[in-house]
Design an enzyme around this catalytic site. Structure first.
Site, PDB file in Angstrom:
ATOM      1  N   ARG A 185       0.839  -1.205   0.000  1.00 28.53           N
ATOM      2  CA  ARG A 185       0.000   0.000   0.000  1.00 28.53           C
ATOM      3  C   ARG A 185       0.873   1.253   0.000  1.00 28.53           C
ATOM      4  NH1 ARG A 185      -4.408   0.327   4.416  1.00 28.53           N
ATOM      5  NH2 ARG A 185      -5.125   2.022   3.075  1.00 28.53           N
ATOM      6  N   CYS A 244      -1.004   6.462   8.823  1.00 24.47           N
ATOM      7  CA  CYS A 244      -1.261   5.133   8.247  1.00 24.47           C
ATOM      8  C   CYS A 244      -2.368   5.328   7.227  1.00 24.47           C
ATOM      9  CB  CYS A 244      -1.631   4.146   9.353  1.00 24.47           C
ATOM     10  SG  CYS A 244      -2.994   4.702  10.415  1.00 24.47           S
TER      11      CYS A 244
END
Length: 286
Positions: A185, A244
């Site tokens: 990611r 995040c």
């Protein structure tokens, strides 16, 4: 016998001793599953650490995602005083030990740890190894729902500080930004949850699960300190911002740094979910 407050991690024997002491802790179950948001509460109903209350990530540990045209990310912080009221309703007393646990490597428990420190409450710790460690040690499990009695807690001077999207944009290059998401990611190879793939330019990568050993417990403080210092480089901990996908697993890196004695870093709660939703902001891949 009085017990010194635990302010980062607590193990099962220490929690068991506290539960049997004259001043028991407030235990909070924050088990959750992003793919099945009802699962954690259902698991709590089936069995939990005796006396534990349940808090839901979306409903209790997050505020509104959007106000008007402004999107704040998937798990923005609630209003500070509203969250303080919620903890008081659960019975939190001033200075009382809080123990948070989950079933997912401490990622949700770390979010509650950070939020209580944001309220100025220092005596909060994450159960190392979570509910699995409790069960493995033969800890008793209850289906009985505890009764809340209002506590005396009041929010005080924050021990942790959030950074806004605007603060981060202005500070890029002057802070060490650490992204806690999985590598694929971060690199922008996949993006299962947010509007665009990639990462905030200049961010360093530190997957939160790197903080754990094979049993799901936090690794020794000295090891974590050495590894985070490599990521920080010339930047002090106080010049570090964590992010995040939505401000949850970033708290795991904050907790790991705190456990390692590296304190003073900040959380960007909106994280990639907020940043990537704004087409005016830069992004990087690779």
């Amino acid at each position: 016998m009085t017990h010194a407050a635990s302010t980062s991690l607590i193990d099962v024997p220490a929690l068991q001793a506290l539960l049997n002491s004259p001043t028991p802790p407030l235990v909070i179950d924050v088990r959750f599953d992003l793919a099945n948001t009802d699962q954690g509460e259902a698991l709590h109903a089936v069995g939990h650490i005796p006396g534990a209350f349940y808090l839901h990530l979306d409903r209790d540990l997050s505020g509104p995602r959007q106000v008007g045209d402004t999107f704040f990310g998937r798990h923005p912080l609630p209003e500070r005083e509203a969250f303080a009221n919620q903890m008081r309703r659960l019975g939190l007393q001033a200075g009382q030990q809080v123990v948070a646990y989950d079933a997912a490597d401490g990622m949700y428990a770390a979010r509650l740890w950070w939020m209580l420190r944001w309220l100025g409450h220092e005596a909060v710790a994450v159960l190392d190894g979570g509910f699995a460690a409790w069960q493995a040690a033969g800890g008793s499990v209850s289906r009985e729902m505890p009764t809340a009695r209002p506590g005396s807690f009041a929010a005080g001077t924050p021990l942790e500080q959030p950074w806004s999207k605007q603060e981060l944009l202005a500070g890029l290059g002057r802070v060490r930004l650490i992204d806690a998401r999985a590598g694929e990611r971060f690199r922008g190879e996949v993006e299962p949850l947010d509007r665009q793939a990639g990462h905030i330019p200049g961010a360093s990568h530190r997957f939160f699960k790197t903080n754990l050993d094979a049993s799901g417990r936090f690794r020794p403080a000295a090891e974590l300190k050495a590894e985070f210092e490599q990521v920080l480089g010339a930047f002090p901990a106080a010049q570090t911002v964590h992010q995040c996908g939505s401000g949850v697993t970033a708290c795991h890196n904050l907790l790991a740094m705190h456990h390692a004695g590296l304190t003073g870093s900040r959380l960007y709660p909106g994280s990639w979910s907020e940043w990537s939703a704004d087409p005016r902001l830069p992004l990087a891949r690779g």
